[in-house]
Write a protein that holds these residues in place. Sequence first.
Motif, PDB file in Angstrom:
ATOM      1  N   SER A  38       0.832  -1.206   0.000  1.00 41.99           N
ATOM      2  CA  SER A  38       0.000   0.000   0.000  1.00 41.99           C
ATOM      3  C   SER A  38       0.867   1.257   0.000  1.00 41.99           C
TER       4      SER A  38
ATOM      5  N   SER B 292       0.768   4.029  -2.938  1.00 44.19           N
ATOM      6  CA  SER B 292       0.564   5.432  -2.601  1.00 44.19           C
ATOM      7  C   SER B 292       1.621   6.312  -3.266  1.00 44.19           C
TER       8      SER B 292
ATOM      9  N   CYS C 298       0.921   6.391  -7.038  1.00 42.42           N
ATOM     10  CA  CYS C 298      -0.250   7.243  -7.301  1.00 42.42           C
ATOM     11  C   CYS C 298       0.114   8.722  -7.163  1.00 42.42           C
TER      12      CYS C 298
ATOM     13  N   ARG D 252      -5.556   9.689  -7.713  1.00 43.21           N
ATOM     14  CA  ARG D 252      -6.020   9.218  -6.400  1.00 43.21           C
ATOM     15  C   ARG D 252      -6.016   7.697  -6.371  1.00 43.21           C
ATOM     16  N   MET D 253      -5.622   7.155  -5.224  1.00 48.22           N
ATOM     17  CA  MET D 253      -5.614   5.700  -5.107  1.00 48.22           C
ATOM     18  C   MET D 253      -7.019   5.135  -5.293  1.00 48.22           C
ATOM     19  N   SER D 254      -8.033   5.866  -4.835  1.00 50.12           N
ATOM     20  CA  SER D 254      -9.412   5.391  -5.000  1.00 50.12           C
ATOM     21  C   SER D 254      -9.782   5.280  -6.478  1.00 50.12           C
ATOM     22  N   GLU D 255      -9.289   6.205  -7.316  1.00 49.16           N
ATOM     23  CA  GLU D 255      -9.543   6.134  -8.757  1.00 49.16           C
ATOM     24  C   GLU D 255      -8.849   4.915  -9.358  1.00 49.16           C
TER      25      GLU D 255
ATOM     26  N   MET E 102      -8.002   2.151  -7.771  1.00 52.62           N
ATOM     27  CA  MET E 102      -8.667   0.937  -7.300  1.00 52.62           C
ATOM     28  C   MET E 102     -10.036   0.744  -7.968  1.00 52.62           C
ATOM     29  N   ARG E 103     -10.715   1.843  -8.267  1.00 48.50           N
ATOM     30  CA  ARG E 103     -11.997   1.744  -8.954  1.00 48.50           C
ATOM     31  C   ARG E 103     -11.801   1.146 -10.348  1.00 48.50           C
ATOM     32  N   GLU E 104     -10.769   1.599 -11.032  1.00 45.66           N
ATOM     33  CA  GLU E 104     -10.488   1.066 -12.365  1.00 45.66           C
ATOM     34  C   GLU E 104     -10.088  -0.406 -12.286  1.00 45.66           C
TER      35      GLU E 104
ATOM     36  N   SER F 298     -11.061  -2.450  -9.952  1.00 40.86           N
ATOM     37  CA  SER F 298     -12.299  -3.148  -9.614  1.00 40.86           C
ATOM     38  C   SER F 298     -13.148  -3.389 -10.858  1.00 40.86           C
TER      39      SER F 298
END
Length: 127
Positions: free
Chosen positions: A49, A53, A56, A62-65, A67-69, A71
Motif C-alpha cells: 500500500s 501510494s 499514485c 487518487r488511489m481510489s480512482e 482501485m476503482r479502475e 475493480s
Amino acid sequence: MILLRRLLGDVLRRQRQRQGRTLREVSSSARVSLGYLSEVERGQKEASSELLSAICDALDVRMSELMREVSDELSLAELAASAAASEPVPAAVRPMLNSVSVTSVAGVPTERVTIKAPTEAVNVVAA
C-alpha cells in the motif's frame, strides 16, 4: 485464474502511458527502482500500500480512482470467467438480455466470450 497484481499493473501502466510518461520518470518521482516498477506494471510483483501510494502520488492519481479502475477490470474478468463456465441462457430469458462480447481482459487476449445481462443493467462504454 484472475491475478489482482496483473490487473493492478495493467491499470498503472495505462495511467502512466495516458500521461505520456516513461517508467524512468515515474520511478524517479515515486522513489522506487525502475526495475521494481516495471515488475509491478507487468504483474510480477505485489505492490504494498505504501508503494501504491507513492506511485499514485507520482502519477497524480487518487488511489481510489486507481482501485476503482482495477475493480472494474476485475468485474469484467469475473463475468467473462463466469460466462465461459456457465450453462446456456434459457430461451424464455433471451429476449430480455443484451449481449456483450469480450475478446480480451485487461489487455490479455482470451477466448471470445459473450456475456448476457438484463437489458436495463447493461451500460457499455467504448474506450
